[in-house]
Design an enzyme around this catalytic site. Structure first.
Site, short mmCIF file in Angstrom:
data_model
loop_
_atom_site.label_atom_id
_atom_site.label_comp_id
_atom_site.label_asym_id
_atom_site.label_seq_id
_atom_site.Cartn_x
_atom_site.Cartn_y
_atom_site.Cartn_z
N GLN A 89 33.01 38.12 42.87
CA GLN A 89 32.47 36.95 42.17
C GLN A 89 33.59 35.97 41.86
OE1 GLN A 89 30.37 37.80 38.49
NE2 GLN A 89 29.46 35.76 38.41
N HIS A 138 24.46 33.58 40.29
CA HIS A 138 23.89 32.92 41.47
C HIS A 138 23.54 33.97 42.50
CE1 HIS A 138 28.27 33.02 41.81
NE2 HIS A 138 28.10 33.17 43.11
P1 AMP Z 1 30.75 34.09 44.53
O1 AMP Z 1 32.01 34.44 45.27
O2 AMP Z 1 29.63 35.04 44.72
O3 AMP Z 1 31.04 33.78 43.07
O4 AMP Z 1 30.25 32.74 45.22
C1 AMP Z 1 30.62 31.47 44.83
C2 AMP Z 1 30.11 30.55 45.90
O5 AMP Z 1 30.03 29.23 45.37
C3 AMP Z 1 30.99 30.46 47.15
O6 AMP Z 1 30.22 30.81 48.30
C4 AMP Z 1 31.43 29.00 47.19
O7 AMP Z 1 31.50 28.49 48.48
C5 AMP Z 1 30.36 28.32 46.37
N1 AMP Z 1 30.72 27.08 45.71
C6 AMP Z 1 31.80 26.89 44.90
N2 AMP Z 1 31.79 25.64 44.41
C7 AMP Z 1 30.69 25.03 44.91
C8 AMP Z 1 30.13 23.73 44.79
N3 AMP Z 1 30.72 22.78 44.04
N4 AMP Z 1 28.99 23.47 45.45
C9 AMP Z 1 28.39 24.42 46.22
N5 AMP Z 1 28.87 25.66 46.36
C10 AMP Z 1 30.00 25.97 45.74
#
Ligand code: AMP
Ligand code: ZN
Length: 136
Positions: free
Chosen positions: A95, A101
């Protein structure tokens, strides 16, 4: 409940723009900025919960219902052949954004992605011991 300096609070509540696929009073579904595949999307609750531990049970149910609706729409529109749902809790689990999410990752033949784990060897006794540790 919003958290200061939480980027997903700001995106979910429309303070920072994102490519929105769906929105209602409790959730926003956006395209991931670093997609694993075409159409990689995230379901964000508008209220701040750091992870699944904090997410209320009722909201958890709503997230899965919404995921099902989005999957059907994306399958029909994108022509993907499969989906991975991924939901990371804790930095050890990958995460990086600490606002709950759910990843919805469409899968296509030869998309070059591999989402999985390396299966370990386990004995029946070890399985029994783990079972007893969790529910015994
Ligand atoms: P996790 O590693 O499960 O916390 O996933 C976080 C996700 O958020 C990653 O796949 C990123 O590419 C995505 N992410 C981070 N910042 C943004 C943003 N501003 N808009 C869309 N996706 C994002
Ligand atoms: Zn937040």
């Amino acid at each position: 409940m919003k958290a200061d300096n939480c980027i997903f609070c700001k995106i979910a509540n429309g303070e920072i723009p994102a490519k929105t696929l769906y929105e209602d009073d409790k959730f926003r579904v956006i395209l991931d900025l670093g997609p694993a595949t075409k159409g990689h999307a995230l379901i964000l609750p508008k209220d701040h919960y750091a992870d699944l531990f904090e997410l209320p049970e009722e909201s958890a149910g709503e997230v899965m219902k919404l995921a099902k609706r989005m999957l059907i729409k994306m399958r029909d529109k994108l022509g993907c052949e499969g989906f991975n749902l991924v939901q990371n809790n804790g930095d050890l689990a990958g995460q990086t954004v600490f606002h709950f999410h759910l990843h919805m990752i469409p899968r296509y033949s030869a998309d070059g992605q591999k989402i999985g784990w390396k299966p370990q060897e386990v004995t029946p006794e070890e399985l029994e011991e783990v079972k007893n540790q969790i529910v015994g």
